[in-house]
Design a protein around this motif. Structure first.
Motif, mmCIF file in Angstrom:
data_model
loop_
_atom_site.group_PDB
_atom_site.id
_atom_site.type_symbol
_atom_site.label_atom_id
_atom_site.label_comp_id
_atom_site.label_asym_id
_atom_site.label_seq_id
_atom_site.Cartn_x
_atom_site.Cartn_y
_atom_site.Cartn_z
ATOM 1 N N PRO A 139 -6.956 15.180 105.829
ATOM 2 C CA PRO A 139 -6.587 15.871 104.593
ATOM 3 C C PRO A 139 -7.451 17.108 104.369
ATOM 4 C CG PRO A 139 -7.864 13.892 104.092
ATOM 5 C CD PRO A 139 -7.680 13.921 105.578
ATOM 6 N N VAL A 140 -6.838 18.164 103.857
ATOM 7 C CA VAL A 140 -7.586 19.352 103.440
ATOM 8 C C VAL A 140 -7.135 19.723 102.029
ATOM 9 C CG1 VAL A 140 -8.045 20.252 105.757
ATOM 10 C CG2 VAL A 140 -5.906 20.864 104.617
ATOM 11 N N TYR A 141 -7.848 20.639 101.405
ATOM 12 C CA TYR A 141 -7.555 21.016 100.013
ATOM 13 C C TYR A 141 -7.418 19.766 99.151
ATOM 14 C CZ TYR A 141 -7.221 25.765 101.585
ATOM 15 O OH TYR A 141 -7.547 26.991 102.126
ATOM 16 N N GLY A 143 -6.602 16.913 99.700
ATOM 17 C CA GLY A 143 -5.471 16.023 99.945
ATOM 18 C C GLY A 143 -4.129 16.686 99.634
ATOM 19 N N ASN A 144 -4.169 17.965 99.243
ATOM 20 C CA ASN A 144 -2.907 18.667 98.976
ATOM 21 C C ASN A 144 -2.187 19.066 100.254
ATOM 22 O OD1 ASN A 144 -2.471 18.946 96.052
ATOM 23 N ND2 ASN A 144 -4.510 19.873 96.113
ATOM 24 N N ALA A 145 -2.873 19.010 101.383
ATOM 25 C CA ALA A 145 -2.227 19.304 102.664
ATOM 26 C C ALA A 145 -2.865 18.429 103.736
ATOM 27 C CB ALA A 145 -2.399 20.784 103.011
ATOM 28 N N ARG A 242 -13.155 9.507 89.195
ATOM 29 C CA ARG A 242 -14.519 10.022 89.123
ATOM 30 C C ARG A 242 -15.102 10.149 87.712
ATOM 31 N NH1 ARG A 242 -16.438 15.286 92.421
ATOM 32 N NH2 ARG A 242 -17.515 16.180 90.659
ATOM 33 N N ILE A 258 -11.417 10.840 97.509
ATOM 34 C CA ILE A 258 -11.841 11.586 98.688
ATOM 35 C C ILE A 258 -13.361 11.583 98.829
ATOM 36 C CG2 ILE A 258 -12.076 13.940 97.752
ATOM 37 C CD1 ILE A 258 -9.991 14.607 100.063
ATOM 38 N N THR A 259 -14.083 11.483 97.719
ATOM 39 C CA THR A 259 -15.536 11.357 97.815
ATOM 40 C C THR A 259 -15.992 9.967 97.390
ATOM 41 O OG1 THR A 259 -15.615 12.507 95.697
ATOM 42 C CG2 THR A 259 -16.188 13.777 97.629
ATOM 43 N N THR A 277 -5.041 14.763 93.247
ATOM 44 C CA THR A 277 -4.938 14.589 94.702
ATOM 45 C C THR A 277 -6.206 13.972 95.268
ATOM 46 O OG1 THR A 277 -5.508 16.897 94.846
ATOM 47 C CG2 THR A 277 -3.236 16.329 95.299
ATOM 48 N N GLN A 278 -7.352 14.316 94.665
ATOM 49 C CA GLN A 278 -8.612 13.760 95.185
ATOM 50 C C GLN A 278 -8.630 12.235 95.010
ATOM 51 O OE1 GLN A 278 -8.542 16.414 93.096
ATOM 52 N NE2 GLN A 278 -9.499 18.070 94.229
ATOM 53 N N LEU A 280 -5.747 10.320 94.705
ATOM 54 C CA LEU A 280 -4.646 9.774 95.520
ATOM 55 C C LEU A 280 -5.041 9.645 96.985
ATOM 56 C CD1 LEU A 280 -1.679 11.783 93.989
ATOM 57 C CD2 LEU A 280 -2.222 9.375 93.645
ATOM 58 N N GLY A 284 -3.530 6.253 98.151
ATOM 59 C CA GLY A 284 -2.109 6.561 98.326
ATOM 60 C C GLY A 284 -1.376 5.613 99.261
ATOM 61 N N VAL B 24 1.805 25.054 100.559
ATOM 62 C CA VAL B 24 1.506 24.822 101.970
ATOM 63 C C VAL B 24 2.491 25.607 102.831
ATOM 64 C CG1 VAL B 24 1.324 23.076 103.791
ATOM 65 C CG2 VAL B 24 0.618 22.523 101.452
ATOM 66 N N ARG B 126 -22.317 18.920 99.476
ATOM 67 C CA ARG B 126 -22.067 17.868 100.473
ATOM 68 C C ARG B 126 -20.784 18.142 101.248
ATOM 69 N NH1 ARG B 126 -20.429 12.154 97.730
ATOM 70 N NH2 ARG B 126 -19.365 11.851 99.704
ATOM 71 N N ALA B 129 -14.414 21.826 98.962
ATOM 72 C CA ALA B 129 -13.187 21.222 98.435
ATOM 73 C C ALA B 129 -11.960 21.616 99.246
ATOM 74 C CB ALA B 129 -12.998 21.611 96.973
ATOM 75 N N ASP B 130 -12.040 22.728 99.999
ATOM 76 C CA ASP B 130 -10.867 23.109 100.803
ATOM 77 C C ASP B 130 -10.885 22.438 102.183
ATOM 78 O OD1 ASP B 130 -13.029 24.652 101.591
ATOM 79 O OD2 ASP B 130 -11.947 26.559 101.634
ATOM 80 N N ASN B 132 -12.908 19.937 103.103
ATOM 81 C CA ASN B 132 -13.168 18.500 102.976
ATOM 82 C C ASN B 132 -13.961 17.964 104.171
ATOM 83 O OD1 ASN B 132 -12.814 15.826 102.015
ATOM 84 N ND2 ASN B 132 -11.014 15.565 103.307
ATOM 85 N N ALA B 232 0.811 20.288 107.072
ATOM 86 C CA ALA B 232 1.979 19.683 106.438
ATOM 87 C C ALA B 232 1.664 19.263 105.013
ATOM 88 C CB ALA B 232 2.430 18.473 107.253
ATOM 89 N N PRO B 234 1.602 16.361 102.484
ATOM 90 C CA PRO B 234 1.646 14.903 102.596
ATOM 91 C C PRO B 234 2.804 14.348 101.772
ATOM 92 C CG PRO B 234 -0.244 15.609 101.274
ATOM 93 C CD PRO B 234 0.432 16.842 101.749
ATOM 94 N N ARG B 236 3.962 11.557 99.559
ATOM 95 C CA ARG B 236 3.457 10.359 98.907
ATOM 96 C C ARG B 236 4.249 10.025 97.649
ATOM 97 N NH1 ARG B 236 -1.966 13.317 98.291
ATOM 98 N NH2 ARG B 236 -1.265 15.047 97.057
#
Ligand SMILES: Cc1cc2nc3c(=O)[nH]c(=O)nc-3n(C[C@H](O)[C@H](O)[C@H](O)COP(=O)(O)OP(=O)(O)OC[C@H]3O[C@@H](n4cnc5c(N)ncnc54)[C@H](O)[C@@H]3O)c2cc1C
Ligand SMILES: Nc1ncnc2c1ncn2[C@@H]1O[C@H](COP(=O)(O)O)[C@@H](O)[C@H]1O
Lengths: 329, 265
Positions: A139-141, A143-145, A242, A258-259, A277-278, A280, A284, B24, B126, B129-130, B132, B232, B234, B236
């Motif tokens: 996942p990046v962003y 979890g948005n992508a 969170r 995600i964290t 998204t973070q 989910l 998810g 995306v 740590r 955010a982009d 991850n 892609a 996701p 969900r």
């Protein structure tokens, strides 16, 4: 350096000297990748007094288990672990090294990747072999992508999330256990001055069949006591988004996302959380998702199977009472 | 003893933006943020807050280091005004976050840091955010040859050493390293303070160094170890059965019955 060969799993063990459930999943995943790529599966295990653990890892479908058993490896010091493991892997360069996306994996693998000049993909949620290459999905962003990546180096390392692989079936023959003498290490620049750990009596979140999670809308500690009651009734555990953790309504260990922790229970009950998204990203994949939120447009309803729109303070007590009655019948 | 601290702060699209604002583009393998502003990566804000606390406790000169393409000056200014003393901006069209892997980014940051002069402590978030990824800090430390401690919830500097409370899954441990060192900071540290309007005005006059691609002289394509081959959205979304009742209590009861009926429970 030698020609890279084989897939290796960095095994982690629990207090009872058994491989952790994530390690088992990685061994299952590694086995599949090894057969898809026509190569072998090995495991590397580091620690002090780990003969029994090494034996049990050898019965999990591995061809070979490399054991670094040394008192200096009794507790994790990244500089020591990186040097010892780096030394070993330079002589047995793997094609792929898999580790869990754990506290140790996240801290050690970037260091090790530098040591071995390898590529590294962190927080993988999918791995597959295609045309002789391994493709990693992550996942990046927030979890948005979902990005699919591949390495440009011959050796690639990855930290993999829980529940990506399936534990292997018990193997008929055990792999070869090779004890490797750890080369003497230079003194670590880090000094460990003690630790403060909490002991939890509740069911570990990652293994609970039901998770009841609260979000910012729960409003305080008392609310979490109510969620705990509901979770207890269902034999489950309490999670949180969170904000409740930041506000101290729920312990840090409860955070899902995600964290935080990655969970996939049979049932996930999301109460007064919006479904960022973070968040989910950490739940998810749950079997069924049930949402209670007062905002009909909250995103959580888009990703849930069942929902009630309304104030949780009214919905949850009635839901809990009805469940208790059903269970008693 | 006052120390020189570099805080690595990345600009990212506001991660709290709604999912619909992250467009995306599968063909170009990039995510475009629509209608949400850039912000300093939240964990890097935690790192900056950490630096400011060290400055208050023992004295420090703080440099905010940001690398990217088209960096927002307003975002930098606000962060600097919170308590930094100068900024170092490394900017080029080639430093587009979608094009750089963690190793390339770490090489570029290491190059910029070596131009910036001596330092005692580098603080990173740590994870960004982009991406991850949670990699750049550790790789940067390896490139610079300094010890690294990850996941700090508290950082103190004394007598040439850094003392860190490092977050563990079930608590924390205390780890020390000699300076210079690099520490990655976690959210437990707490939020970055807000600067006053006065401070923002004053920060406009603070020293600012700008570096470009030519200053770093690195062969970018040769540094990357990873390639993104697909991007892609996701999947969900699920179909949600909404349970209603005359009262919310009734809805709660009906929810329990429905879950029973569908053998979910
Ligand atoms: C880098 C990064 C990492 C992050 N990691 C994580 C992570 O691991 N896990 C995580 O959870 N978040 C994480 N976050 C934070 C995340 O972006 C969101 O801010 C957070 O998940 C929102 O939590 P929430 O849904 O509880 O709060 P909100 O978004 O504020 O939602 C609260 C919800 O409660 C509802 N509500 C309020 N009162 C009531 C009531 N009485 N009855 C019913 N409903 C009510 C509201 O309608 C609202 O939908 C991260 C953020 C960043 C930037
Ligand atoms: N472009 C950048 N500019 C400044 N700091 C960065 C940049 N990219 C990464 N970092 C730092 O490295 C940390 C980890 O990034 P990542 O490995 O991408 O998750 C971030 O929290 C920042 O502190």
């Amino acid at each position: 350096m030698t020609q890279p060969k084989g897939i290796y799993v960095l095994a982690e063990i629990n207090d009872s000297q058994n491989p952790t459930s994530l390690t088992l999943e990685l061994l299952g995943l590694g086995k599949k990748l090894a057969s898809d790529m026509g190569t072998t599966l090995g495991a590397v295990i580091l620690g002090s007094d780990i003969t029994a653990a090494a034996q049990s890892v050898s019965r999990c479908g591995t061809d070979e288990v490399l054991v670094l058993d040394d008192p200096v490896l009794g507790t994790y010091d990244p500089e020591v672990f990186c040097e010892v493991l780096g030394g070993l892997l330079k002589s047995r360069l793997p094609l792929i090294l898999l580790s869990g996306h754990t506290s140790m994996g996240q801290d050690l693998l970037p260091r090790l990747a530098c040591e071995l000049e390898a590529a590294l993909v962190t927080d993988c949620v999918g791995l597959r072999a295609e045309g002789g290459e391994i493709l990693f999905t992550r996942p990046v962003y927030g979890g948005n992508a979902l990005a699919t990546q591949k390495a440009r180096t011959e050796t690639v390392m990855a930290t993999v999330r829980a529940r990506v692989g399936d534990a292997p079936a018990a193997a008929e023959t055990a792999g070869v256990v090779t004890r490797v003498q750890a080369a003497p290490v230079a003194a670590s620049r880090l000094e460990f001055k003690g630790r403060e750990v909490m002991v939890f009596k509740e069911c570990p979140l990652e293994e609970a069949p039901v998770v009841v999670s609260g979000g910012r809308g729960i409003g305080g500690e008392e609310g979490f006591a109510q969620l705990r009651e509901l979770a207890g009734l269902l034999g489950g555990a309490v999670g949180a988004s969170r904000p409740p953790v930041d506000s101290g309504w729920a312990p840090t260990t409860c955070q899902v996302g995600i964290t935080g922790k990655v969970v996939a229970p049979d049932i996930y009950v999301a109460v007064a959380l919006s479904g960022s998204t973070q968040h989910l990203s950490g739940m998810g994949e749950s079997g069924k998702i049930v949402a209670v939120n007062k905002d009909p447009d909250a995103y959580i309803f888009k990703v849930s199977d069942y929902g009630v729109v309304g104030d949780w303070k009214q919905v949850i007590p009635a839901f809990t009472t009805a469940l208790r009655e059903i269970i008693q019948e | 003893m006052a120390v020189d601290i570099i805080v690595c702060a990345k600009q990212v699209p506001d991660p709290e933006g709604p999912p619909s604002s992250f467009e995306v583009n599968e063909a170009e393998r990039r995510v475009t943020a629509r209608g949400i502003p850039p912000v300093i990566n939240p964990f890097d804000e935690n790192a900056l807050e950490t630096a400011i606390r060290i400055k208050e406790a023992t004295g420090a000169a703080i440099t905010l280091l940001s690398l990217g393409k088209g960096l927002s000056r307003a975002v930098i200014l606000k962060a600097v005004a919170a308590g930094a003393d100068s900024s170092l901006l490394v900017e080029d069209d080639a430093f587009d976050a979608a094009l750089l892997d963690s190793f390339t980014t770490a090489h570029l940051l290491a190059g910029a840091i070596s131009k910036a002069g001596p330092y005692d402590l580098i603080l990173c978030g740590r994870q960004a955010a982009d991406t991850n990824a949670g990699m750049v800090g550790l790789i940067l430390a390896q490139f610079l040859g300094v010890p690294a401690i990850t996941l700090a919830q508290k950082v103190e500097v004394s007598e040439g050493r850094v003392v860190v409370e490092r977050v563990l899954p079930d608590g924390y441990e205390v780890v020390e390293a000699p300076l210079p060192a690099l520490v990655t900071v976690s959210g437990e540290v707490g939020d970055l303070r807000y600067p006053s309007l006065q401070a923002i005005k004053a920060a406009k006059g603070f020293p600012q160094t700008a570096l470009g691609r030519a200053d770093l002289d690195l062969n970018l394509p040769a540094l990357a170890r990873l390639e993104t081959v697909a991007l892609a959205i996701p999947s969900r979304e699920r179909r949600c059965a909404l349970v209603e009742g005359d009262t919310l209590q009734e809805a709660g009861r009906k929810l329990a019955l429905l879950l029973r009926q569908e053998k979910v429970l």
